[in-house]
Write an enzyme that holds these catalytic residues in place. Structure first.
Site, PDB file in Angstrom:
ATOM      1  N   LYS A 121      -1.203   2.848   0.871  1.00 24.89           N
ATOM      2  CA  LYS A 121      -1.182   4.320   0.869  1.00 24.89           C
ATOM      3  C   LYS A 121      -2.552   4.955   1.096  1.00 24.89           C
ATOM      4  O   LYS A 121      -2.647   6.049   1.662  1.00 24.89           O
ATOM      5  CB  LYS A 121      -0.650   4.806  -0.500  1.00 24.89           C
ATOM      6  CG  LYS A 121       0.775   4.436  -0.773  1.00 24.89           C
ATOM      7  CD  LYS A 121       1.137   4.606  -2.254  1.00 24.89           C
ATOM      8  CE  LYS A 121       0.941   3.340  -3.050  1.00 24.89           C
ATOM      9  NZ  LYS A 121       1.471   3.359  -4.407  1.00 24.89           N
ATOM     10  N   GLU A 145       6.763   2.919   6.708  1.00 25.21           N
ATOM     11  CA  GLU A 145       7.919   3.246   5.861  1.00 25.21           C
ATOM     12  C   GLU A 145       7.692   2.818   4.408  1.00 25.21           C
ATOM     13  O   GLU A 145       8.099   3.500   3.469  1.00 25.21           O
ATOM     14  CB  GLU A 145       9.167   2.540   6.409  1.00 25.21           C
ATOM     15  CG  GLU A 145      10.450   2.914   5.712  1.00 25.21           C
ATOM     16  CD  GLU A 145      10.778   4.389   5.873  1.00 25.21           C
ATOM     17  OE1 GLU A 145      11.178   4.798   6.958  1.00 25.21           O
ATOM     18  OE2 GLU A 145      10.614   5.143   4.892  1.00 25.21           O
ATOM     19  N   VAL A 148       5.899   5.031   1.130  1.00 25.97           N
ATOM     20  CA  VAL A 148       6.543   6.038   0.267  1.00 25.97           C
ATOM     21  C   VAL A 148       7.974   5.606  -0.040  1.00 25.97           C
ATOM     22  O   VAL A 148       8.755   5.334   0.872  1.00 25.97           O
ATOM     23  CB  VAL A 148       6.577   7.425   0.962  1.00 25.97           C
ATOM     24  CG1 VAL A 148       7.234   8.461   0.062  1.00 25.97           C
ATOM     25  CG2 VAL A 148       5.173   7.866   1.351  1.00 25.97           C
ATOM     26  N   GLY A 150       9.180   2.855  -1.449  1.00 23.60           N
ATOM     27  CA  GLY A 150       9.535   1.420  -1.425  1.00 23.60           C
ATOM     28  C   GLY A 150      10.610   1.112  -0.386  1.00 23.60           C
ATOM     29  O   GLY A 150      10.373   1.200   0.817  1.00 23.60           O
ATOM     30  N   GLY A 203       5.828  -4.729 -13.369  1.00 20.79           N
ATOM     31  CA  GLY A 203       5.041  -4.884 -12.134  1.00 20.79           C
ATOM     32  C   GLY A 203       5.127  -3.685 -11.211  1.00 20.79           C
ATOM     33  O   GLY A 203       4.777  -3.786 -10.034  1.00 20.79           O
ATOM     34  N   LYS A 221       1.698  10.120  -2.022  1.00 20.42           N
ATOM     35  CA  LYS A 221       2.928   9.940  -1.242  1.00 20.42           C
ATOM     36  C   LYS A 221       3.363  11.261  -0.616  1.00 20.42           C
ATOM     37  O   LYS A 221       3.834  11.298   0.525  1.00 20.42           O
ATOM     38  CB  LYS A 221       4.016   9.344  -2.131  1.00 20.42           C
ATOM     39  CG  LYS A 221       3.723   7.885  -2.495  1.00 20.42           C
ATOM     40  CD  LYS A 221       4.593   7.398  -3.630  1.00 20.42           C
ATOM     41  CE  LYS A 221       4.374   5.912  -3.910  1.00 20.42           C
ATOM     42  NZ  LYS A 221       4.884   5.516  -5.218  1.00 20.42           N
ATOM     43  N   GLY A 313       8.562  -2.789  -5.845  1.00 18.54           N
ATOM     44  CA  GLY A 313       9.051  -4.168  -5.931  1.00 18.54           C
ATOM     45  C   GLY A 313       8.703  -4.921  -4.661  1.00 18.54           C
ATOM     46  O   GLY A 313       8.650  -4.335  -3.574  1.00 18.54           O
TER      47      GLY A 313
HETATM   48  N1  HSE Z   1       3.183   2.575  -8.927  1.00 13.93           N
HETATM   49  C1  HSE Z   1       4.120   2.928  -7.909  1.00 13.93           C
HETATM   50  C2  HSE Z   1       5.366   3.467  -8.587  1.00 13.93           C
HETATM   51  C3  HSE Z   1       4.439   1.721  -7.052  1.00 13.93           C
HETATM   52  O1  HSE Z   1       5.499   3.369  -9.811  1.00 13.93           O
HETATM   53  O2  HSE Z   1       6.209   4.042  -7.904  1.00 13.93           O
HETATM   54  C4  HSE Z   1       5.103   2.014  -5.742  1.00 13.93           C
HETATM   55  O3  HSE Z   1       4.279   2.769  -4.873  1.00 13.93           O
END
Ligand code: HSE
Length: 332
Positions: A121, A145, A148, A150, A203, A221, A313
């Site tokens: 990002k 893609e 933003v 995932g 994670g 984002k 993820g």
């Molecule tokens: N730390 C971010 C979240 C990870 O929690 O959405 C994905 O960009």
């Protein structure tokens, strides 16, 4: 069979996710006439190069056992510049102060005639238009893609599926960590510190979770959305940002009793960019729980379209990257 050669620059959770996806989809891709080969992988300690195609399974195993993919010492710039390949998958960690090392990697990739796909990002929040122009000037694709939402295909949806529509506004929940914290605090009455720790264990939190809870990750984002979808040239200073750190359990309880939930909502509308906690009715499409992300896009022709899914993820993010790889293969 069409041979497509890629490099994976950065071999953390996302890079390894991409490698796993390529392994598991090898036969599926071959049925589509695509022989997808990884010719270079690098992490912070070293690299592996094989112009005939790296044994991805062994690379993943080496990473697991030794903590690094290193089988040689070529640096990322040498791979990007000197190894013949088509696409650079740039998945080094996000740095929002100066965008490095991703920014230099992307600039060099375009200069060396390679398409770029990224989940990183930082460089996009800082230099979106420069990178977009570098790709266009060199007749290359720049696909992002995975930056933003995932797995949630926000850019594909707007640029491809909704082509011809004018986007009037976008609202969304773009940070899974904050959404998880607010959901657990509200539904289970868990204390803030404990759920933040849980989010870190899952994670999904940034290395420095301040970026999540202060709304910085959401703002980044939103900047990428604003620049990509509304054609703006916005940076961090253009976003009005409030995080979730001042939300009390009492406020969540009060909202709950009145059939509302509190969500960290990003909004881009009429040139204004805002990230702030908002009260959302429990049955509203934005009221998604847990780690989910959601984007609600208001258009002139199609009306409102809302999509939701996993915003973070390893495999989920790799899903967006694989889709970008296939977009480039099919359109070049
Ligand atoms: N730390 C971010 C979240 C990870 O929690 O959405 C994905 O960009």
């Amino acid at each position: 069979m069409r041979i497509v050669n890629i490099s994976i620059i950065g071999f953390g959770a996302v890079g390894q996710g991409v490698a796993r996806c390529i392994l598991s989809k090898q036969e599926f891709l071959k049925k589509d006439g695509i022989d997808l080969r990884v010719v270079g992988i690098s992490d912070s300690r070293g690299s592996e190069i094989n112009t005939g195609g790296i044994d991805v399974e062994s690379a993943l195993l080496r990473k697991k056992q030794k903590g690094s993919v290193a089988a040689g010492s070529k640096n990322p710039h040498e791979i990007i510049r000197d190894v013949k390949h088509d696409i650079v998958v740039e998945v080094t960690p996000t740095n929002i102060n100066n965008g490095e090392p991703g920014l230099s990697n992307m600039r060099l990739a375009f200069k060396s005639g390679k398409h770029v796909i990224t989940s990183n990002k930082g460089p996009l929040a800082l230099h979106f238009n420069e990178l977009k122009e570098a790709a266009e000037d060199n007749g290359l694709f720049f696909r992002y893609e995975a930056t933003v939402g995932g797995a949630v295909p926000i850019f594909n949806l707007v640029h491809e599926a909704l082509a011809g529509n004018t986007v009037l506004g976008i609202e969304g929940i773009l940070n899974g960590t904050c959404n998880y914290i607010l959901t657990r605090m509200s539904e289970e009455r868990m204390p803030y510190d404990l759920v933040l720790k849980e989010a870190q264990e899952l994670g999904i939190a940034e290395t420095d979770p301040t970026y999540d809870v202060e709304g910085i990750d959401s703002a980044i984002k939103l900047i990428i959305i604003a620049n990509s979808i509304f054609g703006l040239d916005s940076t961090y200073k253009d976003v009005d940002v409030t995080g979730i750190t001042k939300i009390t359990p009492e406020a969540l309880e009060l909202a709950n009793r009145n059939n509302y939930v509190v969500k960290l909502v990003c909004e881009a509308r009429e040139g204004k960019l805002t990230v702030a906690p908002r009260l959302v009715p429990k049955r509203h499409p934005l009221a998604v729980g847990g780690t989910l992300n959601v984007a609600s896009i208001l258009t002139d022709l199609a009306g409102r379209i809302t999509i939701s899914g996993r915003g973070a993820g390893s495999i989920e993010t790799a899903s967006s990257i694989l889709s970008d790889i296939l977009y480039i293969v099919r359109n070049s």
